[in-house]
Design an enzyme around this catalytic site. Structure first.
Site, PDB file in Angstrom:
ATOM      1  N   ASP A   1       0.815  -1.227   0.000  1.00  0.00           N
ATOM      2  CA  ASP A   1       0.000   0.000   0.000  1.00  0.00           C
ATOM      3  C   ASP A   1       0.839   1.263   0.000  1.00  0.00           C
ATOM      4  O   ASP A   1       0.484   2.274   0.625  1.00  0.00           O
ATOM      5  CB  ASP A   1      -0.949  -0.005   1.208  1.00  0.00           C
ATOM      6  CG  ASP A   1      -1.774  -1.287   1.291  1.00  0.00           C
ATOM      7  OD1 ASP A   1      -2.415  -1.640   0.283  1.00  0.00           O
ATOM      8  OD2 ASP A   1      -1.766  -1.943   2.357  1.00  0.00           O
TER       9      ASP A   1
ATOM     10  N   SER B   1      11.783   7.772  -5.926  1.00  0.00           N
ATOM     11  CA  SER B   1      10.584   7.274  -5.247  1.00  0.00           C
ATOM     12  C   SER B   1       9.368   8.141  -5.546  1.00  0.00           C
ATOM     13  O   SER B   1       9.454   9.375  -5.565  1.00  0.00           O
ATOM     14  CB  SER B   1      10.799   7.262  -3.733  1.00  0.00           C
ATOM     15  OG  SER B   1      11.584   6.161  -3.364  1.00  0.00           O
ATOM     16  N   GLY B   2       8.207   7.485  -5.765  1.00  0.00           N
ATOM     17  CA  GLY B   2       6.980   8.202  -6.023  1.00  0.00           C
ATOM     18  C   GLY B   2       6.780   8.600  -7.469  1.00  0.00           C
ATOM     19  O   GLY B   2       5.699   9.015  -7.867  1.00  0.00           O
TER      20      GLY B   2
END
Length: 419
Positions: free
Chosen positions: A272, A369-370
């Site tokens: 998640d 990241s992201g």
């Protein structure tokens, strides 16, 4: 290329951290009628159920952005307030004009609605930025409708619509997943500099003005990124978002209004690993600022599909961070292979997507990241397949990058953003 700046790298980027005579005949006849009646009722019920399903759930929404100047309406500072009487009155005129445009067109059954998202000033007149919503039973038809919508607008906006006198020279139209910049060369590889406007949905998330993570623009005021970017740092006031090729010279910046982290995310676990970010004010689409297409939940990105990962992450583990956006061509790897003993040993879950090469060489790294992992469909539209999440260092053999699988979280994104 490379998954997150050193200050955030600690946890997400170490190994396996942060993807029958007469009477009888009469009876038979009666029975037959009753049976036939029941059968017809069942068929009717199923038919109604299917109609209700397709009407309520079967349509895929498509959104397009249009902007144009109106020569016979002077700009008023009150237009800055979305709920002012002046803004609402202007929006009513725009909606009426768009309704007139499409209700009499071949797309009248697909056109749903429109609304003004921003009013800006252009030489003393108003410059309108509006979003148009269409729906179709056929998925992944954005490119097909793109041409029709643009053609209808092109013809209609040349003159006067209702009481509005449109300045056609200012007409601009955009949707999701399209690039106006065609990169040079036939291939891209890890660590190559991107070109201005080549990946217009890429954004930089900056904490206290320092780049920390990447993010993907999915509407004019929503971004999707990784949850782990906000560990111990989830105050919107501490973050800004920049767009453009260079970190040192961004095209535009926006402050952050809201950060929504997946309710089940628990650091340092990797499941998640997704969050959405709402901007304080919408961005205006341009040739170098556009949104990526969000795939539907049943959209498939098969193993061996070519995908592109982009970001300003370090060029190697614990290496230097570039100022120019980097791009890397990788391939989706089957989860079974990624879960093999020589790779990640069974820790890749359904919400994760594995991409890269088993030989290594191309990967995301700290600071990425992201950021987006995107895939181009047969119509030339780019869809968001993954979100840079975690991995065992960067570009190591048998340790490809692990991404949050966007299709797995498609309904979650919809529940938080309405997109």
């Amino acid at each position: 290329m490379t998954k997150e700046q050193p200050p955030l790298r600690e946890e997400p980027w170490t190994p396996l951290r942060n993807r029958m005579e007469s009477k009888t005949r009469m009876k038979l006849t009666r029975c037959g009628k009753i049976t036939l009646g029941i059968l017809m009722m069942v068929i009717a019920t199923v038919a109604v159920g299917l109609i209700v399903y397709f009407v309520a759930y079967g349509k895929t929404p498509f959104y397009y952005h249009v902007s144009f100047k109106i020569n016979n309406i002077d700009y008023d500072s009150k237009f800055k307030k979305p709920y002012s009487e002046e803004y609402m009155s202007l929006n009513k005129k725009i909606v009426s004009a768009m309704n007139e445009t499409f209700h009499g067109s071949e797309l009248r059954r697909q056109y749903v609605k429109s609304h003004t998202v921003q009013v800006s000033r252009s030489k003393g007149k108003v410059l309108i930025h509006a979003v148009l919503k269409f729906e179709s039973f056929y998925k992944n038809n954005a490119a097909k409708y793109w041409d029709k919508v643009e053609s209808i607008l092109y013809q209609k906006l040349k003159g006067k619509i209702g009481s509005l006198l449109i300045d056609f020279s200012t007409f601009r139209f955009s949707g999701c997943g399209r690039r106006t910049i065609t990169p040079t060369g036939n291939k891209i590889a890890g660590g190559l500099d991107a070109e201005e406007g080549e990946w217009p949905w890429q954004a930089s998330l900056q904490q206290n003005h320092v780049h920390r993570c990447g993010a993907t623009l999915i509407s004019n005021n929503w971004l999707v990124t990784a949850a782990h970017c906000f560990v111990n740092a989830n105050d919107p006031k501490d973050w800004i978002v920049s767009f453009g090729l260079l970190l040192s010279d961004p095209q535009i910046k926006r402050t952050v209004k809201e950060i929504i982290i997946h309710e089940n995310y628990r650091h340092p676990a990797h499941d998640d690993d997704i969050a959405v970010v709402r901007l304080s004010s919408p961005v205006l689409y341009a040739s170098n600022i556009r949104r990526a297409c969000l795939p539907e939940a049943n959209y498939r990105f098969p193993p061996n599909t070519k995908v592109v990962v982009t970001g300003w992450g370090t060029l190697k583990s614990d290496g230097a961070s570039p100022n120019v956006l980097q791009k890397g061509l990788v391939k989706i790897i089957d989860t079974k292979i990624c879960n093999s003993a020589k790779a990640y040993g069974g820790v890749i879950t359904p919400g994760m997507l594995c991409a890269g090469f088993l030989k290594g060489s191309v990967d995301a790294c700290q600071g990425d990241s992201g950021g987006p992992l995107v895939s181009e469909d047969s119509k030339g539209l780019w869809f968001l397949a993954g979100i840079v999440s975690w991995g065992d260092e960067c570009a190591l053999p048998n340790k490809p990058g692990i991404y949050t699988r966007v299709t797995y979280y498609r309904d979650w994104i919809m529940s938080k953003t309405g997109l």
